[in-house]
Design a protein around this motif. Structure first.
Motif, PDB file in Angstrom:
ATOM      1  N   SER A  67      28.632 125.905  13.820  1.00 35.14           N
ATOM      2  CA  SER A  67      28.185 124.512  13.757  1.00 35.14           C
ATOM      3  C   SER A  67      27.016 124.216  14.695  1.00 35.14           C
ATOM      4  O   SER A  67      26.115 123.448  14.346  1.00 35.14           O
ATOM      5  N   LEU A  70      23.758 125.640  13.167  1.00 39.88           N
ATOM      6  CA  LEU A  70      23.385 124.846  11.997  1.00 39.88           C
ATOM      7  C   LEU A  70      22.880 123.468  12.420  1.00 39.88           C
ATOM      8  O   LEU A  70      21.894 122.958  11.871  1.00 39.88           O
ATOM      9  N   GLY A  71      23.551 122.861  13.393  1.00 38.95           N
ATOM     10  CA  GLY A  71      23.127 121.550  13.867  1.00 38.95           C
ATOM     11  C   GLY A  71      21.755 121.581  14.508  1.00 38.95           C
ATOM     12  O   GLY A  71      20.960 120.651  14.344  1.00 38.95           O
ATOM     13  N   ARG A  73      19.387 123.629  13.663  1.00 40.62           N
ATOM     14  CA  ARG A  73      18.431 123.801  12.565  1.00 40.62           C
ATOM     15  C   ARG A  73      18.239 122.498  11.793  1.00 40.62           C
ATOM     16  O   ARG A  73      17.116 122.152  11.417  1.00 40.62           O
ATOM     17  N   TRP A  74      19.324 121.793  11.529  1.00 40.77           N
ATOM     18  CA  TRP A  74      19.237 120.535  10.768  1.00 40.77           C
ATOM     19  C   TRP A  74      18.709 119.383  11.614  1.00 40.77           C
ATOM     20  O   TRP A  74      18.250 118.383  11.080  1.00 40.77           O
ATOM     21  N   ARG A  78      20.295 114.007  13.395  1.00 42.55           N
ATOM     22  CA  ARG A  78      20.767 113.831  12.022  1.00 42.55           C
ATOM     23  C   ARG A  78      22.172 114.390  11.847  1.00 42.55           C
ATOM     24  O   ARG A  78      23.029 113.766  11.205  1.00 42.55           O
ATOM     25  N   THR A  79      22.435 115.557  12.422  1.00 39.63           N
ATOM     26  CA  THR A  79      23.743 116.194  12.256  1.00 39.63           C
ATOM     27  C   THR A  79      24.857 115.366  12.882  1.00 39.63           C
ATOM     28  O   THR A  79      25.908 115.148  12.275  1.00 39.63           O
ATOM     29  N   GLU A 186      15.252 116.768  16.684  1.00 37.39           N
ATOM     30  CA  GLU A 186      14.849 116.782  15.284  1.00 37.39           C
ATOM     31  C   GLU A 186      15.081 118.166  14.665  1.00 37.39           C
ATOM     32  O   GLU A 186      15.374 119.132  15.360  1.00 37.39           O
ATOM     33  N   ALA A 187      14.916 118.221  13.344  1.00 35.02           N
ATOM     34  CA  ALA A 187      15.135 119.474  12.612  1.00 35.02           C
ATOM     35  C   ALA A 187      14.148 120.536  13.078  1.00 35.02           C
ATOM     36  O   ALA A 187      13.015 120.235  13.481  1.00 35.02           O
ATOM     37  N   PRO A 189      12.894 123.683  11.291  1.00 34.32           N
ATOM     38  CA  PRO A 189      12.854 124.581  10.127  1.00 34.32           C
ATOM     39  C   PRO A 189      11.930 125.777  10.360  1.00 34.32           C
ATOM     40  O   PRO A 189      11.178 125.826  11.345  1.00 34.32           O
ATOM     41  N   ALA A 193      13.230 127.584  13.691  1.00 37.34           N
ATOM     42  CA  ALA A 193      14.688 127.568  13.568  1.00 37.34           C
ATOM     43  C   ALA A 193      15.321 128.489  14.605  1.00 37.34           C
ATOM     44  O   ALA A 193      14.836 129.608  14.833  1.00 37.34           O
TER      45      ALA A 193
END
Length: 385
Positions: A67, A70-71, A73-74, A78-79, A186-187, A189, A193
């Motif tokens: 998690s 992933l958080g 990266r996202w 937002r996550t 923020e993300a 990508p 990442a």
């Protein structure tokens, strides 16, 4: 890591992080004192209702292996915002559950949502506070976690007087309010990442081992202490529950102070010393002959374990700067893995002799001592300017 003067918005976000630290333990443990009422309302046994603890904890621990990364990266903001939204909806659905199946499903969803908040909140906190205040801030975060753990049974107990369902309405309301101030981030990508490979390090493996031992040997022992109090000291359940409260209250009261101690003396050595002291207190619990003595030893264990927790979280928060949330979530996963395995490992020893069970629990804390001392010295501790 933030160094500028905090703005009002940043102060609000920091306060929301601390409040969010309490939400997970509160939502997870609120069912403990009202299992009979839940069972009666949903037409099942108390044992069936008790599954709500397991179905929350297992996904909470397992999902944290991924998690945090992933958080990151996202995007943390937002996550965490989405996770709070899921927590709100799942809490309301749990409150309205018509049967055990729906209730257990919603408890599992809550565990997954919490897996995406706890590590990312702490990762966000690290970026919002000055480096010289990191350990103190982590200590306050740990105090809020202990507060959620300590007051969850009280909230559940009060709610059960009228209806257990109101406790989940209250949890949903808190999640909705916290969603108004998610942590920054923020993300990231593409090339930005965070990489999974950054988590495959000796440093993080040692911290994960120390985290596992800290929960297996101390934080997961309320069930064992309660059994000892009732079966060997012939205490009533309410007296045992009152004695158990001391562990969390001690952590709540000392967390911020331990942050100062870690800042001044270094997280590695503070953590190793705390693990040794905790081990001694845990072993002593199994030799007590009265409830006051048990409460004293267990409360002292809580204070020492709080120092160990602050040291571990401070070290982990700076272990992998490129994937802070991922590092925290992996170590958190191993901590709660220790909690999940504790009954399976320790109860057989308890049935042989109570003293043996507490001695085995205490001995596992030496894993934390060795792991912390063996940490590589190529990266400075968080307290180092």
């Amino acid at each position: 890591m933030g160094t500028e003067r905090p703005t009002p918005l940043r102060r609000l976000r920091i306060a929301a992080v601390y409040a969010g630290a309490a939400l997970g333990p509160l939502g997870g443990g609120v069912v403990s004192p009202m299992l009979p009422q839940i069972g009666q309302s949903l037409h099942t046994s108390t044992g069936g209702a008790a599954l709500s603890l397991t179905v929350y904890m297992l996904p909470f621990a397992l999902v944290q292996l991924v998690s945090g990364t992933l958080g990151e990266r996202w995007g943390r903001r937002r996550t965490v915002l989405v996770a709070y939204g899921v927590y709100l909806v799942a809490s309301l659905a749990a409150a309205l559950s018509p049967n055990l199946g729906v209730f257990l499903t919603m408890r599992g969803v809550l565990g997954v949502a919490n897996a995406f908040t706890s590590p990312l909140l702490l990762a966000g906190l690290v970026d919002m506070v000055p480096r010289h205040r990191l350990s103190r801030s982590v200590g306050l975060f740990a105090s809020c976690q202990a507060a959620g753990q300590s007051f969850a049974p009280l909230v559940g107990g009060f709610a059960a007087v009228s209806s257990w369902r109101w406790s989940f309405v209250a949890v949903a309301l808190v999640a909705g309010l916290l969603a108004l101030a998610p942590p920054p981030g923020e993300a990231r990508p593409g090339a930005e990442a965070p990489r999974w490979g950054a988590l495959l390090s000796r440093r993080l493996a040692l911290l994960a081992a120390a985290g596992f031992a800290s929960y297996l040997g101390a934080a997961s022992l309320p069930f064992l202490v309660a059994l000892y109090a009732q079966e060997h000291l012939h205490a009533r359940a309410d007296a045992a529950g009152l004695a158990l409260l001391g562990f969390g209250v001690a952590g709540m009261a000392t967390g911020a102070a331990w942050g100062l101690v870690v800042d001044r003396n270094g997280a590695r050595w503070c953590g190793a010393a705390a693990a040794l002291i905790t081990a001694g207190c845990v072993a002593a619990v199994g030799t007590t002959g009265s409830m006051p003595a048990l409460a004293l030893c267990w409360t002292a264990a809580g204070a020492a374990a709080a120092l160990l927790n602050v040291a571990l979280q401070s070290l982990t928060a700076s272990a992998v700067p490129s994937n802070r949330g991922g590092a925290l979530s992996v170590v958190f996963a191993f901590r709660f893995g220790g909690a999940a395995l504790a009954p399976l490992i320790l109860l057989p020893f308890y049935h042989v002799h109570a003293v043996l069970a507490f001695a085995v629990a205490a001995s596992t804390l030496f894993i934390a001592v060795v792991a912390l001392i063996a940490l590589p010295g190529d990266r400075p501790d968080p307290h180092t300017p």
